[in-house]
Scaffold this active site. Structure first.
Site, PDB file in Angstrom:
ATOM      1  CB  SER A   9      -0.877   0.050   1.252  1.00  0.00           C
ATOM      2  OG  SER A   9      -1.679  -1.085   1.336  1.00  0.00           O
TER       3      SER A   9
HETATM    4  N1  SAH Z   1       0.516  -5.847   3.960  1.00  0.00           N
HETATM    5  C1  SAH Z   1       1.315  -6.131   2.787  1.00  0.00           C
HETATM    6  C2  SAH Z   1       0.603  -5.881   1.472  1.00  0.00           C
HETATM    7  C3  SAH Z   1      -0.577  -6.705   1.335  1.00  0.00           C
HETATM    8  S1  SAH Z   1      -1.135  -7.033  -0.300  1.00  0.00           S
HETATM    9  C4  SAH Z   1       2.624  -5.382   2.796  1.00  0.00           C
HETATM   10  O1  SAH Z   1       2.845  -4.562   3.687  1.00  0.00           O
HETATM   11  O2  SAH Z   1       3.433  -5.634   1.910  1.00  0.00           O
HETATM   12  C5  SAH Z   1      -2.374  -8.191   0.234  1.00  0.00           C
HETATM   13  C6  SAH Z   1      -1.822  -9.534   0.611  1.00  0.00           C
HETATM   14  O3  SAH Z   1      -2.904 -10.312   1.110  1.00  0.00           O
HETATM   15  C7  SAH Z   1      -1.256 -10.313  -0.576  1.00  0.00           C
HETATM   16  O4  SAH Z   1       0.051 -10.708  -0.287  1.00  0.00           O
HETATM   17  C8  SAH Z   1      -2.192 -11.508  -0.698  1.00  0.00           C
HETATM   18  O5  SAH Z   1      -1.569 -12.673  -1.150  1.00  0.00           O
HETATM   19  C9  SAH Z   1      -2.699 -11.648   0.729  1.00  0.00           C
HETATM   20  N2  SAH Z   1      -3.964 -12.368   0.891  1.00  0.00           N
HETATM   21  C10 SAH Z   1      -5.050 -12.378   0.072  1.00  0.00           C
HETATM   22  N3  SAH Z   1      -6.019 -13.152   0.589  1.00  0.00           N
HETATM   23  C11 SAH Z   1      -5.544 -13.644   1.762  1.00  0.00           C
HETATM   24  C12 SAH Z   1      -6.086 -14.535   2.746  1.00  0.00           C
HETATM   25  N4  SAH Z   1      -7.302 -15.084   2.637  1.00  0.00           N
HETATM   26  N5  SAH Z   1      -5.314 -14.824   3.816  1.00  0.00           N
HETATM   27  C13 SAH Z   1      -4.067 -14.314   3.949  1.00  0.00           C
HETATM   28  N6  SAH Z   1      -3.506 -13.474   3.048  1.00  0.00           N
HETATM   29  C14 SAH Z   1      -4.234 -13.149   1.962  1.00  0.00           C
END
Ligand code: SAH
Length: 241
Positions: free
Chosen positions: A90
Site C-alpha cells: 500500500s
Molecule cells: N501488507 C502487505 C501488502 C498486502 S497485499 C505489505 O505490507 O506488503 C495483500 C496480501 O494479502 C497479498 O500478499 C495476498 O496474497 C494476501 N492475501 C489475500 N487473501 C488472503 C487470505 N485469505 N489470507 C491471507 N492473506 C491473503
C-alpha cells in the site's frame, strides 16, 4: 537528528525513538534513503496522521528493502508498488493511517491478514506490538519471513495460512488489520478480537468501490462500525497457494 519546528509531533516522535526503546533496524540503509524516508514521514504528518508512535515507526522501516529492486528509487514516494505474485504494497499514507487507526502501543497483540512483503508487519512491530501475520501465498510468506529476519525485526510471527481463519491458537487479539479486501468482514475475525479491541479492514468486491472500515468491540462485546475512507486494495482470496 534535526527536524524543522513545523513538525513538532515528528520531532517528538524521533526524540522518543532516540531513547532506544525500539530497535533501530534500517539495515542496508544509507543517508539518501534515510533523508527520503524522513521526507515521507513529514508528508504523512502533513496529510493528517498525528500519532507519534505511528510516525516514529514509519521513520524506522526501510521501505526500499520491501519493494522490487527496480523500484527502490520510488520506495518513499506516496504510491503503492508491486511486490510480485500480482500483489501490491500500500501507499505509505494508507499504511500510516491504518496503523494509527489501531492505536498501537507497546505490548499489544496484533493480527495482520495479508503479509505480502512484510512492510506493514514491520511498521506494527516498530510500534512495540507483538505481530502475528498470515499470508495465503507461500512464496510471499517465505520471502517476507526471510526479509524480516535479515533486516533484524523481532516480535513478528509469519504464517502461511488462510486469513479467513485468523490465528485461533493465539486469539484473542487486541487489534486486527486486514490488508486485502473481503466482501464482508469475516465473522471469525470479529470473534478473535478481544473486548476493547479495534479491527481495521478494506471492505468491498474487486470491481466495487471499497471502504476502509473500523470495528471497535466494547468491553461487553458489542461492535461499533465506522467507515473511514474510500480505498482500493487487492481482494482477499480463498484457497492456499
Ligand atoms: N501488507 C502487505 C501488502 C498486502 S497485499 C505489505 O505490507 O506488503 C495483500 C496480501 O494479502 C497479498 O500478499 C495476498 O496474497 C494476501 N492475501 C489475500 N487473501 C488472503 C487470505 N485469505 N489470507 C491471507 N492473506 C491473503
Amino acid at each position: 537528528m534535526i527536524v524543522p519546528s513545523r513538525f513538532p509531533i515528528l520531532a517528538a516522535a524521533l526524540a522518543f525513538l532516540e531513547t532506544g526503546v525500539f530497535a533501530r533496524v534500517a539495515s542496508g540503509d544509507d543517508a539518501a534513503f534515510g533523508a527520503r524516508r524522513m521526507a515521507m514521514v513529514r508528508a504523512i504528518e502533513e496529510a493528517g496522521v498525528r500519532d507519534s508512535i505511528t510516525l516514529a515507526a514509519m521513520g524506522t522501516v526501510p521501505r526500499h528493502e520491501f519493494v522490487l529492486a527496480r523500484d527502490s528509487a520510488r520506495a518513499y514516494d506516496d504510491e503503492p508498488l508491486p511486490i510480485g505474485q500480482d500483489q501490491t504494497i500500500s501507499q505509505p499514507y494508507i499504511v500510516a493511517f491504518m496503523t494509527q487507526a489501531l492505536r498501537p502501543r507497546p505490548g499489544l497483540k496484533v493480527l495482520e491478514v495479508g503479509t505480502g512483503s512484510g512492510y506493514q508487519a514491520a511498521v506494527l512491530a516498530q510500534t512495540g506490538c507483538k505481530v502475528y501475520t498470515v499470508e495465503i501465498i507461500r512464496a510471499l510468506a517465505d520471502s517476507a519471513r526471510a526479509r524480516l529476519v535479515r533486516l533484524g525485526f523481532t516480535g513478528i510471527e509469519v504464517r502461511h495460512g488462510d486469513g479467513y481463519q485468523g490465528w485461533p491458537e493465539v486469539a484473542p487479539f487486541d487489534a486486527i488489520m486486514l490488508t486485502a479486501a473481503p466482501e464482508q468482514i469475516p465473522q471469525e475475525l470479529v470473534r478473535q478480537l478481544a473486548p476493547g479491541g479495534r479491527l481495521v479492514a478494506p471492505v468491498g468486491g474487486q470491481h466495487q468501490a471499497q471502504k476502509l472500515v473500523l470495528l471497535e468491540k466494547d468491553r461487553s462485546g458489542r461492535v461499533r462500525r465506522t467507515v473511514l475512507l474510500p480505498v482500493w486494495f487487492v481482494p482477499m482470496q480463498r484457497g492456499l497457494r
